[in-house]
Design a protein around this motif. Structure first.
Motif, PDB file in Angstrom:
ATOM      1  N   ASN A 211       0.846  -1.195   0.000  1.00 57.29           N
ATOM      2  CA  ASN A 211       0.000   0.000   0.000  1.00 57.29           C
ATOM      3  C   ASN A 211       0.880   1.243   0.000  1.00 57.29           C
ATOM      4  OD1 ASN A 211       0.854   0.391   2.670  1.00 57.29           O
ATOM      5  ND2 ASN A 211      -1.066  -0.313   3.576  1.00 57.29           N
ATOM      6  N   ASP A 212       0.239   2.403   0.005  1.00 58.73           N
ATOM      7  CA  ASP A 212       0.988   3.658  -0.090  1.00 58.73           C
ATOM      8  C   ASP A 212       1.854   3.908   1.140  1.00 58.73           C
ATOM      9  OD1 ASP A 212      -0.303   3.986  -2.482  1.00 58.73           O
ATOM     10  OD2 ASP A 212      -1.320   5.851  -1.954  1.00 58.73           O
ATOM     11  N   VAL A 213       1.376   3.509   2.316  1.00 59.97           N
ATOM     12  CA  VAL A 213       2.168   3.714   3.536  1.00 59.97           C
ATOM     13  C   VAL A 213       3.477   2.943   3.437  1.00 59.97           C
ATOM     14  CG1 VAL A 213       2.247   3.373   6.035  1.00 59.97           C
ATOM     15  CG2 VAL A 213       0.145   4.174   4.959  1.00 59.97           C
ATOM     16  N   LEU A 214       3.405   1.686   3.017  1.00 62.42           N
ATOM     17  CA  LEU A 214       4.626   0.901   2.852  1.00 62.42           C
ATOM     18  C   LEU A 214       5.502   1.491   1.752  1.00 62.42           C
ATOM     19  CD1 LEU A 214       3.125  -1.091   4.719  1.00 62.42           C
ATOM     20  CD2 LEU A 214       4.070  -2.946   3.338  1.00 62.42           C
TER      21      LEU A 214
ATOM     22  N   LEU B 129      -1.855   8.304  -0.274  1.00 57.48           N
ATOM     23  CA  LEU B 129      -0.796   9.275   0.017  1.00 57.48           C
ATOM     24  C   LEU B 129      -0.088   9.788  -1.232  1.00 57.48           C
ATOM     25  CD1 LEU B 129       0.906   7.425   3.024  1.00 57.48           C
ATOM     26  CD2 LEU B 129      -0.723   9.319   3.147  1.00 57.48           C
ATOM     27  N   GLY B 130      -0.452   9.285  -2.399  1.00 60.20           N
ATOM     28  CA  GLY B 130       0.326   9.551  -3.603  1.00 60.20           C
ATOM     29  C   GLY B 130       0.488  10.995  -3.973  1.00 60.20           C
ATOM     30  N   GLU B 131      -0.482  11.826  -3.624  1.00 63.50           N
ATOM     31  CA  GLU B 131      -0.399  13.252  -3.937  1.00 63.50           C
ATOM     32  C   GLU B 131       0.601  13.981  -3.055  1.00 63.50           C
ATOM     33  OE1 GLU B 131      -1.682  15.126  -6.190  1.00 63.50           O
ATOM     34  OE2 GLU B 131      -3.300  13.978  -7.101  1.00 63.50           O
ATOM     35  N   TYR B 132       0.982  13.366  -1.934  1.00 63.89           N
ATOM     36  CA  TYR B 132       1.745  14.089  -0.913  1.00 63.89           C
ATOM     37  C   TYR B 132       3.192  13.633  -0.777  1.00 63.89           C
ATOM     38  CZ  TYR B 132      -3.174  14.712   0.125  1.00 63.89           C
ATOM     39  OH  TYR B 132      -4.525  14.948   0.000  1.00 63.89           O
ATOM     40  N   THR B 133       3.603  12.667  -1.586  1.00 58.98           N
ATOM     41  CA  THR B 133       4.978  12.181  -1.505  1.00 58.98           C
ATOM     42  C   THR B 133       5.854  12.918  -2.518  1.00 58.98           C
ATOM     43  OG1 THR B 133       4.601  10.432  -3.137  1.00 58.98           O
ATOM     44  CG2 THR B 133       4.170   9.896  -0.830  1.00 58.98           C
TER      45      THR B 133
ATOM     46  N   LEU C 258       3.602   9.560  -5.959  1.00 58.45           N
ATOM     47  CA  LEU C 258       3.593   8.103  -6.017  1.00 58.45           C
ATOM     48  C   LEU C 258       2.613   7.550  -7.044  1.00 58.45           C
ATOM     49  CD1 LEU C 258       4.731   5.546  -4.551  1.00 58.45           C
ATOM     50  CD2 LEU C 258       2.747   5.718  -3.022  1.00 58.45           C
ATOM     51  N   THR C 259       3.128   6.693  -7.930  1.00 54.84           N
ATOM     52  CA  THR C 259       2.257   5.883  -8.784  1.00 54.84           C
ATOM     53  C   THR C 259       1.583   4.837  -7.913  1.00 54.84           C
ATOM     54  OG1 THR C 259       3.571   6.201 -10.781  1.00 54.84           O
ATOM     55  CG2 THR C 259       2.231   4.204 -10.669  1.00 54.84           C
ATOM     56  N   THR C 260       0.283   4.630  -8.119  1.00 59.15           N
ATOM     57  CA  THR C 260      -0.464   3.752  -7.226  1.00 59.15           C
ATOM     58  C   THR C 260      -1.737   3.277  -7.908  1.00 59.15           C
ATOM     59  OG1 THR C 260      -1.392   3.632  -4.969  1.00 59.15           O
ATOM     60  CG2 THR C 260      -1.706   5.681  -6.162  1.00 59.15           C
ATOM     61  N   MET C 261      -2.475   2.419  -7.233  1.00 58.88           N
ATOM     62  CA  MET C 261      -3.786   1.982  -7.709  1.00 58.88           C
ATOM     63  C   MET C 261      -4.854   2.636  -6.837  1.00 58.88           C
ATOM     64  SD  MET C 261      -3.128   0.066 -10.295  1.00 58.88           S
ATOM     65  CE  MET C 261      -4.750  -0.592 -10.646  1.00 58.88           C
ATOM     66  N   ALA C 262      -5.777   3.342  -7.476  1.00 58.81           N
ATOM     67  CA  ALA C 262      -6.848   4.019  -6.744  1.00 58.81           C
ATOM     68  C   ALA C 262      -8.001   3.059  -6.506  1.00 58.81           C
ATOM     69  CB  ALA C 262      -7.326   5.239  -7.530  1.00 58.81           C
ATOM     70  N   VAL C 263      -8.321   2.847  -5.248  1.00 60.88           N
ATOM     71  CA  VAL C 263      -9.463   2.015  -4.865  1.00 60.88           C
ATOM     72  C   VAL C 263     -10.690   2.919  -4.750  1.00 60.88           C
ATOM     73  CG1 VAL C 263     -10.420   0.614  -3.001  1.00 60.88           C
ATOM     74  CG2 VAL C 263      -8.034   0.318  -3.695  1.00 60.88           C
TER      75      VAL C 263
ATOM     76  N   VAL D 288      -3.142   5.021 -11.242  1.00 61.43           N
ATOM     77  CA  VAL D 288      -2.849   6.461 -11.214  1.00 61.43           C
ATOM     78  C   VAL D 288      -1.342   6.591 -11.401  1.00 61.43           C
ATOM     79  CG1 VAL D 288      -2.990   8.613  -9.925  1.00 61.43           C
ATOM     80  CG2 VAL D 288      -4.785   6.880  -9.660  1.00 61.43           C
ATOM     81  N   GLU D 289      -0.931   6.963 -12.589  1.00 64.06           N
ATOM     82  CA  GLU D 289       0.498   7.054 -12.899  1.00 64.06           C
ATOM     83  C   GLU D 289       1.033   8.423 -12.509  1.00 64.06           C
ATOM     84  OE1 GLU D 289       3.559   6.467 -16.681  1.00 64.06           O
ATOM     85  OE2 GLU D 289       1.399   6.145 -16.945  1.00 64.06           O
ATOM     86  N   ARG D 290       2.053   8.414 -11.648  1.00 64.57           N
ATOM     87  CA  ARG D 290       2.685   9.660 -11.230  1.00 64.57           C
ATOM     88  C   ARG D 290       4.196   9.539 -11.472  1.00 64.57           C
ATOM     89  NH1 ARG D 290      -1.093   9.103  -6.611  1.00 64.57           N
ATOM     90  NH2 ARG D 290      -2.860  10.525  -6.929  1.00 64.57           N
ATOM     91  N   SER D 291       4.989  10.345 -10.776  1.00 62.94           N
ATOM     92  CA  SER D 291       6.402  10.466 -11.151  1.00 62.94           C
ATOM     93  C   SER D 291       7.344   9.519 -10.417  1.00 62.94           C
ATOM     94  CB  SER D 291       6.864  11.914 -10.914  1.00 62.94           C
ATOM     95  OG  SER D 291       6.589  12.330  -9.587  1.00 62.94           O
ATOM     96  N   SER D 292       6.821   8.606  -9.588  1.00 65.00           N
ATOM     97  CA  SER D 292       7.718   7.666  -8.892  1.00 65.00           C
ATOM     98  C   SER D 292       8.060   6.450  -9.731  1.00 65.00           C
ATOM     99  CB  SER D 292       7.087   7.201  -7.568  1.00 65.00           C
ATOM    100  OG  SER D 292       5.952   6.372  -7.828  1.00 65.00           O
ATOM    101  N   THR D 293       7.469   6.334 -10.923  1.00 60.46           N
ATOM    102  CA  THR D 293       7.817   5.237 -11.828  1.00 60.46           C
ATOM    103  C   THR D 293       8.253   5.800 -13.168  1.00 60.46           C
ATOM    104  OG1 THR D 293       5.472   5.028 -12.489  1.00 60.46           O
ATOM    105  CG2 THR D 293       6.262   3.559 -10.746  1.00 60.46           C
ATOM    106  N   ALA D 294       9.269   5.156 -13.763  1.00 61.96           N
ATOM    107  CA  ALA D 294       9.827   5.592 -15.044  1.00 61.96           C
ATOM    108  C   ALA D 294      10.550   4.396 -15.653  1.00 61.96           C
ATOM    109  CB  ALA D 294      10.795   6.759 -14.827  1.00 61.96           C
TER     110      ALA D 294
END
Length: 261
Positions: A172-175, A203-207, A211-216, A251-257
């Motif tokens: 998850n985002d916390v981990l 938390l993806g908006e605040y890291t 953070l790239t993540t899956m939105a539930v 939700v693709e953000r900048s932590s993956t490339a």
């Protein structure tokens, strides 16, 4: 909040019972709710709650029960859950499409949903003709950022340079926050050296990087679960219970490339 909004709109109040993963709290809340003659119960489908000794006394007493979130689908009640296999498969497929092949998973020991998400990653890799080996699965002892930090730091420190991952998928985002901090403290750029992805979109908006993540779809799930429960309470829903699955969204953000190497 979604559950409370639906309940309030239909003239009901909401009691919240946090079990903190402790069976003794579950038992006390079960007895308290039965003693208070509640109209219905929403319960998390987690290991300490989704047990016959918890929900069967409620059902026997005529109290409708609906399961919301978690990974233990039950046949005795409507269950509102996410399709974690598909969600994790989609997240892994995103990393594979970027070119990653050495993908590690930071999961949680004893968690069924963590195990299910690991299976989704394995399916995505198998579809590419790749094996996902349990040597690349590292289980955190708990759900905190500090747990994930220690687990990730130990795993990275022990791995020879030629076996280091180019991407981490976290339970998850916390981990994921703990994993990112471990990467950075060990001198790995994120995402330059190691891409990091989370799950749940909390938390993806605040890291930093974001953070790239899956939105539930938590609100939609809460609304459906509350509606199912109230319809059971009021006799509007009489058909057999079933499992209602929701698909998470990437939700693709900048932590993956794409991997540097």
């Amino acid at each position: 909040k979604a559950v409370e909004d639906v309940a309030f709109a239909r003239g009901y109040g909401l009691l919240v019972c946090n079990t903190e993963d402790r069976p003794e709290r579950v038992a006390r809340y079960r007895d308290s709710l039965l003693g208070a003659y509640v109209d219905g119960v929403l319960m998390t489908l987690s290991s300490e709650v989704a047990r016959p000794e918890v929900y069967e006394p409620m059902l026997r007493s005529g109290v409708p029960v609906v399961g919301l979130a978690g990974a233990r689908a039950l046949h005795d009640m409507d269950c509102v859950m996410t399709n974690d296999v598909e969600g994790a498969r989609h997240l892994a497929a995103h990393l594979l499409a970027l070119g990653h092949r050495r993908i590690w998973y930071i999961g949680v020991a004893g968690s069924r949903s963590s195990s299910i998400r690991r299976d989704g990653i394995a399916q995505a890799m198998a579809a590419m003709g790749l094996e996902f080996d349990d040597r690349h699965v590292f289980l955190s002892p708990g759900y905190t950022e500090a747990d994930a930090y220690r687990t990730t730091a130990a795993a990275l420190s022990a791995a020879p340079s030629h076996t280091q991952p180019t991407a981490l998928i976290c339970y998850n985002d916390v981990l994921a926050v703990g994993a990112m901090r471990a990467c950075l403290d060990l001198g790995h750029e994120v995402p330059g050296d190691i891409s990091v992805a989370g799950y749940d979109n909390t938390l993806g908006e605040y890291t930093f990087p974001r953070l790239t993540t899956m939105a539930v779809p938590a609100s939609e799930m809460g609304e459906l679960a509350a509606t199912l429960l109230l319809d059971r309470i009021e006799g509007r829903r009489t058909e057999p219970p079933r499992v209602h699955l929701f698909l998470p969204r990437l939700v693709e953000r900048s932590s993956t490339a794409p991997p540097r190497r």
